[in-house]
Motif scaffolding. Structure first.
Motif, PDB file in Angstrom:
ATOM      1  N   ALA A  93       0.843  -1.193   0.000  1.00 41.82           N
ATOM      2  CA  ALA A  93       0.000   0.000   0.000  1.00 41.82           C
ATOM      3  C   ALA A  93       0.879   1.244   0.000  1.00 41.82           C
ATOM      4  O   ALA A  93       1.808   1.353   0.805  1.00 41.82           O
ATOM      5  N   SER A  94       0.596   2.164  -0.902  1.00 46.07           N
ATOM      6  CA  SER A  94       1.348   3.418  -1.001  1.00 46.07           C
ATOM      7  C   SER A  94       0.442   4.593  -0.669  1.00 46.07           C
ATOM      8  O   SER A  94      -0.783   4.501  -0.756  1.00 46.07           O
ATOM      9  N   VAL A  95       1.051   5.705  -0.321  1.00 45.43           N
ATOM     10  CA  VAL A  95       0.305   6.911   0.034  1.00 45.43           C
ATOM     11  C   VAL A  95      -0.393   7.483  -1.201  1.00 45.43           C
ATOM     12  O   VAL A  95       0.188   7.524  -2.287  1.00 45.43           O
ATOM     13  N   VAL A  96      -1.629   7.910  -1.026  1.00 49.34           N
ATOM     14  CA  VAL A  96      -2.331   8.691  -2.056  1.00 49.34           C
ATOM     15  C   VAL A  96      -2.369  10.154  -1.621  1.00 49.34           C
ATOM     16  O   VAL A  96      -1.978  11.047  -2.360  1.00 49.34           O
ATOM     17  N   TRP A  97      -2.871  10.402  -0.413  1.00 48.71           N
ATOM     18  CA  TRP A  97      -2.911  11.757   0.142  1.00 48.71           C
ATOM     19  C   TRP A  97      -2.355  11.726   1.563  1.00 48.71           C
ATOM     20  O   TRP A  97      -2.684  10.837   2.351  1.00 48.71           O
ATOM     21  N   LEU A  98      -1.530  12.722   1.858  1.00 51.83           N
ATOM     22  CA  LEU A  98      -0.881  12.827   3.158  1.00 51.83           C
ATOM     23  C   LEU A  98      -1.262  14.155   3.798  1.00 51.83           C
ATOM     24  O   LEU A  98      -1.052  15.214   3.196  1.00 51.83           O
ATOM     25  N   PRO A  99      -1.855  14.162   5.012  1.00 48.87           N
ATOM     26  CA  PRO A  99      -2.197  15.435   5.655  1.00 48.87           C
ATOM     27  C   PRO A  99      -0.944  16.122   6.196  1.00 48.87           C
ATOM     28  O   PRO A  99      -0.155  15.517   6.914  1.00 48.87           O
ATOM     29  N   VAL A 100      -0.773  17.380   5.832  1.00 49.81           N
ATOM     30  CA  VAL A 100       0.406  18.139   6.235  1.00 49.81           C
ATOM     31  C   VAL A 100      -0.056  19.431   6.895  1.00 49.81           C
ATOM     32  O   VAL A 100      -0.947  20.126   6.379  1.00 49.81           O
ATOM     33  N   TYR A 101       0.555  19.769   8.021  1.00 49.36           N
ATOM     34  CA  TYR A 101       0.211  21.017   8.710  1.00 49.36           C
ATOM     35  C   TYR A 101       0.699  22.212   7.904  1.00 49.36           C
ATOM     36  O   TYR A 101       1.826  22.250   7.419  1.00 49.36           O
ATOM     37  N   CYS A 102      -0.202  23.187   7.761  1.00 54.68           N
ATOM     38  CA  CYS A 102       0.122  24.419   7.035  1.00 54.68           C
ATOM     39  C   CYS A 102      -0.595  25.558   7.771  1.00 54.68           C
ATOM     40  O   CYS A 102      -1.825  25.556   7.862  1.00 54.68           O
ATOM     41  N   PRO A 103       0.141  26.521   8.328  1.00 56.55           N
ATOM     42  CA  PRO A 103      -0.454  27.530   9.231  1.00 56.55           C
ATOM     43  C   PRO A 103      -1.691  28.226   8.692  1.00 56.55           C
ATOM     44  O   PRO A 103      -2.625  28.496   9.441  1.00 56.55           O
ATOM     45  N   ASN A 104      -1.744  28.536   7.397  1.00 51.55           N
ATOM     46  CA  ASN A 104      -2.880  29.300   6.894  1.00 51.55           C
ATOM     47  C   ASN A 104      -3.992  28.416   6.338  1.00 51.55           C
ATOM     48  O   ASN A 104      -4.881  28.918   5.660  1.00 51.55           O
ATOM     49  N   GLN A 105      -3.984  27.087   6.617  1.00 56.64           N
ATOM     50  CA  GLN A 105      -5.047  26.255   6.065  1.00 56.64           C
ATOM     51  C   GLN A 105      -6.031  25.687   7.117  1.00 56.64           C
ATOM     52  O   GLN A 105      -7.234  25.831   6.890  1.00 56.64           O
ATOM     53  N   PRO A 106      -5.685  24.946   8.165  1.00 58.40           N
ATOM     54  CA  PRO A 106      -4.365  24.600   8.713  1.00 58.40           C
ATOM     55  C   PRO A 106      -3.834  23.249   8.248  1.00 58.40           C
ATOM     56  O   PRO A 106      -2.733  22.860   8.609  1.00 58.40           O
ATOM     57  N   VAL A 107      -4.653  22.483   7.496  1.00 61.46           N
ATOM     58  CA  VAL A 107      -4.218  21.175   6.994  1.00 61.46           C
ATOM     59  C   VAL A 107      -4.373  21.158   5.484  1.00 61.46           C
ATOM     60  O   VAL A 107      -5.377  21.641   4.949  1.00 61.46           O
ATOM     61  N   VAL A 108      -3.369  20.607   4.804  1.00 66.71           N
ATOM     62  CA  VAL A 108      -3.434  20.434   3.359  1.00 66.71           C
ATOM     63  C   VAL A 108      -3.139  18.973   3.049  1.00 66.71           C
ATOM     64  O   VAL A 108      -2.224  18.381   3.633  1.00 66.71           O
ATOM     65  N   MET A 109      -3.923  18.380   2.152  1.00 66.88           N
ATOM     66  CA  MET A 109      -3.670  17.013   1.708  1.00 66.88           C
ATOM     67  C   MET A 109      -2.700  17.078   0.524  1.00 66.88           C
ATOM     68  O   MET A 109      -2.989  17.711  -0.486  1.00 66.88           O
ATOM     69  N   VAL A 110      -1.563  16.431   0.667  1.00 71.19           N
ATOM     70  CA  VAL A 110      -0.480  16.554  -0.309  1.00 71.19           C
ATOM     71  C   VAL A 110      -0.209  15.215  -0.979  1.00 71.19           C
ATOM     72  O   VAL A 110      -0.246  14.164  -0.328  1.00 71.19           O
ATOM     73  N   SER A 111       0.080  15.271  -2.276  1.00 70.54           N
ATOM     74  CA  SER A 111       0.519  14.089  -3.016  1.00 70.54           C
ATOM     75  C   SER A 111       1.459  14.553  -4.110  1.00 70.54           C
ATOM     76  O   SER A 111       1.792  15.739  -4.207  1.00 70.54           O
ATOM     77  N   CYS A 112       1.897  13.613  -4.951  1.00 73.82           N
ATOM     78  CA  CYS A 112       2.783  13.956  -6.066  1.00 73.82           C
ATOM     79  C   CYS A 112       2.381  13.124  -7.280  1.00 73.82           C
ATOM     80  O   CYS A 112       1.685  12.111  -7.144  1.00 73.82           O
ATOM     81  N   PRO A 113       2.802  13.511  -8.493  1.00 72.19           N
ATOM     82  CA  PRO A 113       2.385  12.780  -9.701  1.00 72.19           C
ATOM     83  C   PRO A 113       2.712  11.293  -9.670  1.00 72.19           C
ATOM     84  O   PRO A 113       1.930  10.468 -10.134  1.00 72.19           O
TER      85      PRO A 113
END
Length: 304
Positions: A93-113
Motif C-alpha cells: 500500500a502506497s500513500v495517495v494523500w498525506l495530511p500536512v500542517y500548514c499555518p494558513n489552512q491549517p491542513v493540506v492534503m499533499v501528493s505527487c504525480p
C-alpha cells in the motif's frame, strides 16, 4: 488470469509499520518507505497477514483455501501436507494523500504525480493521466507556507483532481489538495510524520534505565493509502466421481468477501461507491499504545 480489485486504507491513528519497538537502546524506529518517493508504505505481507488473521478468527476452515497451506502444516493423521498457492494476492500500500500542517489552512492534503499515477493505474482510471506539479484544489491562496519554506501554487484544477480526491473521505474534503513535485514529496512527507520519544524507567526511580531511550515515527492520522489485490480466476477440485480427474471451478469475489465476513455492500455518497463496507484493522506495531488503527474498503478496479 486474475480478477483485479483494490483497497483504500484510511489511518484512524498514527501508523507505524517498520522496525519493531522492543528493548532496543538508543534506536530510531523508522517506517518502511517506497524506494522512489521515500514515502511510507505498508508491505503486502503485512496486509495479507492481517487479512489472513481476520479470516482465521471469523472463518478458520476457509483460511487454507484462500491463503494457501503454510509449510509445516499437517493433516488429521499428523502427516505433512504440501504447500498450496493462495487464491488471493496482495501488493504493498502506497500513500495517495498525506495530511500536512500548514499555518494558513491549517491542513493540506499533499501528493505527487508519481503516487497519483500508481493510484490511477491500480483503480483502473480510464482518462489520460495529466496531473502536473503544483496543481491544487480547495486552497484559497497563491502560495503555501510549510515548515521549511514557501511553495508557489500553479493551476487550480478542481476537475482534474476530482477522481483522485474522492478516496479521501469526509475529513479531507474540508481541506485543500495540493500536488507537489516528485522531488519535493520526500521532504514534505518527513515533515508531516508523527514522532514520539519513548523511554524505559528504572523500577525504583523516575530516570531512564541505562540508555533505554528510543524514538518512533509513524504516518499521521487521516493518511490515505491504496493497495491492489487480485484473485485467481480458477482453482482445481477433485472430481468426486473420478479420483484421477480434477474439475476447474471459477473463483468469485463475492465468495471471498462472504468467507471473510465483510459487511453487506452499501453506497457511501461522500467517497467511492463501496463494493464492501469498511472494516477496521490494526496494522504494524505499538497497537497497545494506540498506533495502527485503520479503516479499509475494497473496490472493483473497474469502478470509475
Amino acid at each position: 488470469m486474475y480478477k483485479k480489485a483494490y483497497g483504500i486504507i484510511e489511518t484512524l491513528a498514527p501508523l507505524h509499520v517498520g522496525a519493531s519497538a522492543g528493548e532496543e537502546t538508543g534506536n530510531l524506529n523508522l517506517i518502511f518507505r517506497d524506494q522512489f518517493t521515500q514515502t511510507g508504505i505498508i508491505p503486502g505481507s503485512s496486509i495479507r497477514g492481517r487479512f489472513r488473521a481476520d479470516m482465521r478468527e471469523y472463518n478458520p476452515q476457509k483460511v487454507d483455501f484462500w491463503y494457501g497451506r503454510e509449510a509445516g502444516d499437517r493433516d488429521e493423521k499428523k502427516q505433512p501436507i504440501s504447500t498450496t498457492e493462495a487464491l488471493v494476492k496482495f501488493e504493498y500500500a502506497s500513500v495517495v494523500w498525506l495530511p500536512v500542517y500548514c499555518p494558513n489552512q491549517p491542513v493540506v492534503m499533499v501528493s505527487c504525480p508519481l503516487l497519483l499515477k500508481r493510484y490511477h493505474r491500480i483503480t483502473g482510471g480510464k482518462d489520460g493521466f495529466n496531473i502536473q506539479p503544483y496543481m491544487h484544489s480547495g486552497v484559497n491562496a497563491q502560495k503555501l507556507f510549510f515548515n521549511l519554506g514557501f511553495i508557489n501554487l500553479g493551476e487550480k484544477a478542481d476537475s482534474q483532481l476530482t477522481y483522485y480526491k474522492k478516496c479521501a473521505g469526509t475529513f479531507a474534503q474540508k481541506y485543500g489538495f495540493v500536488v507537489v513535485n516528485d522531488a519535493d514529496m520526500s521532504l514534505i512527507h518527513d515533515m508531516s510524520l508523527y514522532r514520539q520519544s519513548r523511554v524505559k524507567l528504572k523500577e525504583d526511580e523516575k530516570i531512564v534505565d541505562d540508555k533505554a531511550f528510543f524514538n518512533v515515527e509513524a504516518l499521521p492520522e487521516k493518511t490515505i493509502l491504496v493497495f491492489p489485490l487480485a484473485l485467481r480466476r480458477h482453482y482445481e477440485e477433485q472430481d468426486p466421481n473420478d479420483e484421477k480427474k480434477k474439475i476447474k471451478k471459477d473463483v468469485k469475489w463475492d465468495d471471498y468477501t462472504q468467507d471473510s465476513g465483510w459487511p453487506i455492500a452499501k453506497t457511501n455518497p461522500t467517497s467511492h461507491n463501496h463494493d464492501i463496507n469498511a472494516k477496521e484493522f490494526y496494522f504494524g506495531g505499538l497497537e497497545s499504545i494506540g498506533f495502527g488503527r485503520t479503516e479499509v474498503n475494497l473496490h472493483n478496479s473497474t469502478e470509475a
